[in-house]
Design an enzyme around this catalytic site. Structure first.
Site, mmCIF file in Angstrom:
data_model
loop_
_atom_site.group_PDB
_atom_site.id
_atom_site.type_symbol
_atom_site.label_atom_id
_atom_site.label_comp_id
_atom_site.label_asym_id
_atom_site.label_seq_id
_atom_site.Cartn_x
_atom_site.Cartn_y
_atom_site.Cartn_z
ATOM 1 N N ASP A 97 -3.499 -17.766 7.988
ATOM 2 C CA ASP A 97 -3.142 -18.404 6.435
ATOM 3 C C ASP A 97 -2.580 -19.766 6.461
ATOM 4 N N ALA A 151 -5.604 -10.600 6.086
ATOM 5 C CA ALA A 151 -5.167 -10.209 6.891
ATOM 6 C C ALA A 151 -5.886 -10.333 8.377
ATOM 7 N N LYS A 205 1.277 -1.303 0.001
ATOM 8 C CA LYS A 205 -0.049 0.192 0.277
ATOM 9 C C LYS A 205 1.042 1.378 0.570
ATOM 10 N N HIS A 245 -23.544 15.136 2.128
ATOM 11 C CA HIS A 245 -23.724 14.952 1.239
ATOM 12 C C HIS A 245 -23.018 16.362 0.829
ATOM 13 N N VAL A 258 1.160 -21.353 -19.277
ATOM 14 C CA VAL A 258 2.740 -20.627 -19.150
ATOM 15 C C VAL A 258 3.895 -21.585 -19.407
ATOM 16 N N ILE A 278 -2.700 -9.829 -6.259
ATOM 17 C CA ILE A 278 -0.802 -9.021 -5.576
ATOM 18 C C ILE A 278 -0.624 -8.697 -7.413
ATOM 19 N N GLY A 284 -0.184 -17.532 -6.390
ATOM 20 C CA GLY A 284 -1.094 -17.591 -5.490
ATOM 21 C C GLY A 284 -0.162 -18.501 -4.171
ATOM 22 N N ARG A 285 -0.616 -18.125 -3.027
ATOM 23 C CA ARG A 285 0.554 -18.476 -2.147
ATOM 24 C C ARG A 285 -0.005 -20.091 -0.969
HETATM 25 P P1 FAD Z 1 1.686 -14.055 8.688
HETATM 26 O O1 FAD Z 1 1.347 -13.631 8.626
HETATM 27 O O2 FAD Z 1 2.708 -14.654 7.281
HETATM 28 O O3 FAD Z 1 2.955 -13.851 9.989
HETATM 29 C C1 FAD Z 1 3.441 -15.281 10.232
HETATM 30 C C2 FAD Z 1 4.487 -14.882 10.854
HETATM 31 O O4 FAD Z 1 4.926 -16.641 10.979
HETATM 32 C C3 FAD Z 1 5.687 -14.499 10.191
HETATM 33 O O5 FAD Z 1 6.508 -13.281 10.796
HETATM 34 C C4 FAD Z 1 6.552 -16.110 9.903
HETATM 35 O O6 FAD Z 1 8.135 -14.905 10.109
HETATM 36 C C5 FAD Z 1 6.858 -16.648 10.934
HETATM 37 N N1 FAD Z 1 6.538 -18.013 11.541
HETATM 38 C C6 FAD Z 1 6.983 -19.443 10.821
HETATM 39 N N2 FAD Z 1 6.768 -19.725 11.282
HETATM 40 C C7 FAD Z 1 7.087 -19.799 12.261
HETATM 41 C C8 FAD Z 1 8.008 -20.387 13.212
HETATM 42 N N3 FAD Z 1 7.929 -21.982 13.096
HETATM 43 N N4 FAD Z 1 8.087 -19.528 14.328
HETATM 44 C C9 FAD Z 1 8.332 -18.110 14.459
HETATM 45 N N5 FAD Z 1 7.395 -17.625 13.447
HETATM 46 C C10 FAD Z 1 7.334 -18.511 12.793
HETATM 47 N N6 FAD Z 1 -4.043 -9.573 2.930
HETATM 48 C C11 FAD Z 1 -4.713 -8.087 3.174
HETATM 49 O O7 FAD Z 1 -5.818 -8.377 4.034
HETATM 50 N N7 FAD Z 1 -5.031 -6.948 3.061
HETATM 51 C C12 FAD Z 1 -3.964 -6.456 2.020
HETATM 52 O O8 FAD Z 1 -4.270 -5.531 1.595
HETATM 53 C C13 FAD Z 1 -3.349 -7.768 1.745
HETATM 54 N N8 FAD Z 1 -2.456 -7.358 1.194
HETATM 55 C C14 FAD Z 1 -0.823 -8.332 0.728
HETATM 56 C C15 FAD Z 1 -0.001 -7.976 -0.286
HETATM 57 C C16 FAD Z 1 1.545 -8.742 -0.578
HETATM 58 C C17 FAD Z 1 2.070 -8.797 -1.522
HETATM 59 C C18 FAD Z 1 0.837 -9.863 0.223
HETATM 60 C C19 FAD Z 1 1.937 -11.160 0.084
HETATM 61 C C20 FAD Z 1 -0.504 -10.630 0.944
HETATM 62 C C21 FAD Z 1 -1.188 -9.735 1.709
HETATM 63 N N9 FAD Z 1 -2.879 -10.125 2.011
HETATM 64 C C22 FAD Z 1 -3.502 -8.897 2.647
HETATM 65 C C23 FAD Z 1 -2.227 -11.420 2.752
HETATM 66 C C24 FAD Z 1 -2.259 -11.236 4.181
HETATM 67 O O9 FAD Z 1 -0.576 -10.789 4.641
HETATM 68 C C25 FAD Z 1 -1.776 -12.079 5.182
HETATM 69 O O10 FAD Z 1 -3.198 -12.673 5.319
HETATM 70 C C26 FAD Z 1 -0.906 -12.492 6.134
HETATM 71 O O11 FAD Z 1 -0.144 -11.676 6.206
HETATM 72 C C27 FAD Z 1 -1.632 -13.674 7.299
HETATM 73 O O12 FAD Z 1 -1.469 -13.282 8.380
HETATM 74 P P2 FAD Z 1 -0.759 -14.165 9.290
HETATM 75 O O13 FAD Z 1 -0.559 -13.717 10.591
HETATM 76 O O14 FAD Z 1 -1.791 -16.038 8.703
HETATM 77 O O15 FAD Z 1 0.300 -15.060 8.713
HETATM 78 P P1 NAI Z 2 -4.295 -14.928 -6.199
HETATM 79 O O1 NAI Z 2 -5.586 -16.265 -5.756
HETATM 80 O O2 NAI Z 2 -5.169 -13.775 -5.844
HETATM 81 O O3 NAI Z 2 -4.297 -14.719 -7.435
HETATM 82 C C1 NAI Z 2 -3.104 -15.682 -8.503
HETATM 83 C C2 NAI Z 2 -3.568 -15.936 -10.119
HETATM 84 O O4 NAI Z 2 -2.806 -16.779 -10.328
HETATM 85 C C3 NAI Z 2 -5.630 -16.281 -10.188
HETATM 86 O O5 NAI Z 2 -6.119 -15.965 -10.845
HETATM 87 C C4 NAI Z 2 -4.760 -17.870 -11.240
HETATM 88 O O6 NAI Z 2 -5.771 -18.398 -11.845
HETATM 89 C C5 NAI Z 2 -3.953 -17.378 -11.752
HETATM 90 N N1 NAI Z 2 -2.588 -18.645 -11.775
HETATM 91 C C6 NAI Z 2 -2.497 -19.750 -10.890
HETATM 92 N N2 NAI Z 2 -1.203 -20.451 -11.578
HETATM 93 C C7 NAI Z 2 -1.369 -19.989 -13.084
HETATM 94 C C8 NAI Z 2 -0.639 -20.314 -13.594
HETATM 95 N N3 NAI Z 2 0.553 -21.649 -13.488
HETATM 96 N N4 NAI Z 2 -0.449 -19.185 -14.697
HETATM 97 C C9 NAI Z 2 -1.154 -18.411 -15.096
HETATM 98 N N5 NAI Z 2 -1.871 -18.046 -14.384
HETATM 99 C C10 NAI Z 2 -1.933 -18.736 -12.988
HETATM 100 O O7 NAI Z 2 -2.947 -14.342 -5.755
HETATM 101 P P2 NAI Z 2 -1.639 -13.503 -5.084
HETATM 102 O O8 NAI Z 2 -1.600 -12.736 -6.430
HETATM 103 O O9 NAI Z 2 -0.533 -15.141 -5.340
HETATM 104 O O10 NAI Z 2 -2.001 -12.859 -3.257
HETATM 105 C C11 NAI Z 2 -2.146 -14.178 -2.973
HETATM 106 C C12 NAI Z 2 -3.276 -14.280 -2.439
HETATM 107 O O11 NAI Z 2 -2.595 -12.760 -0.509
HETATM 108 C C13 NAI Z 2 -4.478 -13.796 -2.415
HETATM 109 O O12 NAI Z 2 -5.069 -14.203 -2.394
HETATM 110 C C14 NAI Z 2 -4.966 -12.481 -1.078
HETATM 111 O O13 NAI Z 2 -5.220 -13.750 -0.525
HETATM 112 C C15 NAI Z 2 -3.795 -12.312 -0.480
HETATM 113 N N6 NAI Z 2 -3.436 -10.557 -0.902
HETATM 114 C C16 NAI Z 2 -4.505 -10.243 -1.020
HETATM 115 C C17 NAI Z 2 -4.380 -8.527 -0.894
HETATM 116 C C18 NAI Z 2 -5.415 -7.583 -0.680
HETATM 117 O O14 NAI Z 2 -6.438 -7.695 0.567
HETATM 118 N N7 NAI Z 2 -5.518 -7.174 -1.514
HETATM 119 C C19 NAI Z 2 -3.603 -8.117 -1.777
HETATM 120 C C20 NAI Z 2 -2.393 -8.602 -2.353
HETATM 121 C C21 NAI Z 2 -2.194 -10.334 -1.537
#
Ligand code: FAD
Ligand code: NAI
Length: 475
Positions: free
Chosen positions: A322, A330, A58, A454, A247, A194, A281-282
């Site tokens: 997650d 989050a 962000k 408004h 791909v 993403i 995806g993740r």
């Molecule tokens: P995480 O945030 O992944 O935290 C897990 C923590 O556990 C990490 O610090 C890790 O190091 C630690 N850990 C793991 N294993 C161990 C262990 N064995 N011992 C000690 N520590 C450990 N979500 C939104 O809602 N809004 C968004 O705008 C958004 N944007 C995103 C943008 C990107 C680029 C990405 C990748 C994700 C985004 N997400 C967003 C998704 C969001 O980041 C995740 O859903 C969220 O962080 C999940 O929270 P969590 O606590 O489950 O795990």
């Molecule tokens: P995503 O699940 O949002 O999107 C993955 C995309 O990749 C899908 O459209 C899927 O069809 C495509 N795909 C999968 N395999 C493929 C392949 N082999 N070739 C071509 N296309 C393929 O996953 P993304 O963007 O990686 O984000 C992961 C997660 O992180 C999100 O699902 C979301 O939960 C979280 N996130 C949330 C954000 C937010 O809330 N604003 C911002 C960024 C991430």
């Protein structure tokens, strides 16, 4: 000597640190273990969200939006700005500062709530007499013992087979947030959340961006009408999205990355780019947790198996965020963390999966809650739909941001709101009203009869509610 706690939380992301704070608020002695390291090797609490997810993305979206405005929108306000340039290193440094403020803020919150923090990796050692022994290894080396364990270990980016992340040319979300200079050509695999957010950042800064998406439909999980509108807007901005692709081989050279792919017609193509972001995806993360030592059950995707209350197969062991089923968001992780802490304290924490909002922070923003029109049709549910375009909203006109609409879906008989879908300015903020309405099981008539300020963008929500009953006033 081992240290004893009522609750041990493994993971300090939004799921973990929030669970730890809530458990401490409820009078429990709590340990939180997190292994994330900052660039100096110190703790960096907040997990993926704070370090390489929500917050930094962000920050970059904001910086790149300012740049885009200066280049393309200032002039219409009579502001001239010549020689607008971007210092990418400074932009990235600002992002790092924002991240650090959040890291420090969370560390302060743990301290304030008397949560004991251990910087290192937490791993199950054994279960004995209804308690679990957890070993911390890293900066802190300790053995902790607790009856209640909350696992919140998050997720990692999924790599393309045969193309591991090097974070230089083939980037996960981590490398994508640290690109040092605007690439001339940027490729992305996956047009999910993403892909669209990161693609937008670098497109705004001047990169030629191509996204290769495997599915034949754009944003398949989003309401079709909203996805169509967003696709139109992104295409107009110059974001190139190829749908229905396959791909193939990904090759690296000194010059960049070459991706072999087949288009929807089956024709072989090549995409040559300076950098490639893979956002497909993740995967749930249990690396190093030593789940096998205690028999913690995982599913075939590697997610910890939990029931609707986030209980695992082991008594006293819970998992949130997650690393378990459900959307990887989050705020979903946080809600589960709070609910689990409350359940441990004998309360009845609850997470309503029907009202978890989604936001994609592109421009226009996309936000929704509840069911899409295609889901309602598939379920055979009778509904009424009302929509209102931002083009007819005074505040949107004043902002110069009239793309998009608010669309509300309500039950045909009871008028209960079943879903709200927004594409347009500040959709991320507008959706909150709709979440509240759905939590209270409001009808579209309720929103239609509430006084909205408004001029405000929220009037578009009221008008969409009025439109459900075919009585929009301003359109
Ligand atoms: P995480 O945030 O992944 O935290 C897990 C923590 O556990 C990490 O610090 C890790 O190091 C630690 N850990 C793991 N294993 C161990 C262990 N064995 N011992 C000690 N520590 C450990 N979500 C939104 O809602 N809004 C968004 O705008 C958004 N944007 C995103 C943008 C990107 C680029 C990405 C990748 C994700 C985004 N997400 C967003 C998704 C969001 O980041 C995740 O859903 C969220 O962080 C999940 O929270 P969590 O606590 O489950 O795990
Ligand atoms: P995503 O699940 O949002 O999107 C993955 C995309 O990749 C899908 O459209 C899927 O069809 C495509 N795909 C999968 N395999 C493929 C392949 N082999 N070739 C071509 N296309 C393929 O996953 P993304 O963007 O990686 O984000 C992961 C997660 O992180 C999100 O699902 C979301 O939960 C979280 N996130 C949330 C954000 C937010 O809330 N604003 C911002 C960024 C991430």
């Amino acid at each position: 000597m081992s240290k004893q706690f009522d609750v041990i939380v493994i993971g300090g992301g939004p799921g973990g640190y929030i669970a730890a704070i809530r458990a401490a608020q409820l009078g429990k002695s709590v340990a939180c273990i997190d292994e994330w390291k900052n660039s100096k090797g110190g703790p960096a609490l907040g997990g993926t969200c704070t370090n390489v997810g929500c917050i930094p993305s962000k920050a970059l979206l904001q910086s790149s939006e300012h740049f885009d405005h200066a280049n393309h929108h200032f002039a219409e306000h009579g502001i001239s700005a010549s020689n607008v340039s971007i210092d990418v290193a400074k932009m990235v440094a600002r992002k790092d500062t924002v991240v650090k403020q959040n890291n420090d803020g969370i560390q302060y919150l743990l301290k304030k709530n008397k949560v004991s923090f251990f910087h290192g990796r937490g791993a199950f050692v054994k279960a004995a007499d209804g308690a679990y022994e957890i070993m911390v290894s890293g900066a802190a080396e300790e053995t902790l013992v607790g009856n209640q364990i909350i696992v919140a270990t998050g997720s990692n980016a999924r790599a393309l087979p045969g193309a591991p992340f090097d974070e230089e040319m083939i980037l996960s979300n981590d490398g994508a947030l640290r690109i040092g200079a605007v690439p001339k050509k940027l490729g992305l695999i996956g047009s999910g959340v993403i892909g669209l957010e990161m693609g937008s950042v670098w497109r705004r800064l001047g990169a030629e961006v191509t996204i290769l998406e495997g599915l034949p439909t754009f944003l398949g999980a989003v309401d079709e009408q909203i996805a169509k509108e967003a696709h139109k807007a992104f295409t107009k901005q110059g974001l190139k999205v190829e749908l229905g692709v396959k791909v193939g081989e990904v090759k690296k050279s000194k010059k960049g990355v070459s991706v072999a792919w087949t288009n929807a017609k089956g024709e072989a193509q090549t995409l040559d780019v300076d950098k490639l972001i893979v956002s497909i995806g993740r995967v749930p993360n249990t690396i190093g947790l030593n789940a096998e030592a205690v028999g913690l059950k995982l599913d075939e995707r590697g997610a910890i198996v939990v029931d609707e209350l986030c209980k695992t197969n082991l008594p006293g062991v819970w998992a949130v965020g997650d690393v378990v089923r459900g959307p990887m968001l989050a705020h979903k992780a946080e809600e589960e963390g709070v609910a689990v802490a409350e359940r441990i304290a004998g309360q009845h924490g609850h997470v309503n999966f029907n009202t978890i909002p989604w936001v994609i922070y592109t421009s226009p923003e996309i936000a929704w809650v509840g069911q899409t029109e295609q889901q309602l049709k598939a379920a055979g549910r009778a509904y009424r739909s009302g929509s209102f375009p931002f083009l007819a909203n005074g505040r949107a006109r004043a902002l110069g941001d009239t793309t998009g609409m608010v669309k509300m879906l309500a039950d045909a008989t009871t008028d209960e709101i079943l879903g709200v879908h927004i594409v347009g300015p500040m959709a991320s903020e507008l959706i909150a009203e709709c979440v509240v309405a759905m939590e209270f099981r409001a009808s579209s008539e309720d929103i239609a009869r509430i006084c909205h300020a408004h001029p405000s963008l929220s009037e578009a929500t009221k008008e969409a509610a009025l439109a459900v009953d075919k009585r929009a006033l301003n359109f």
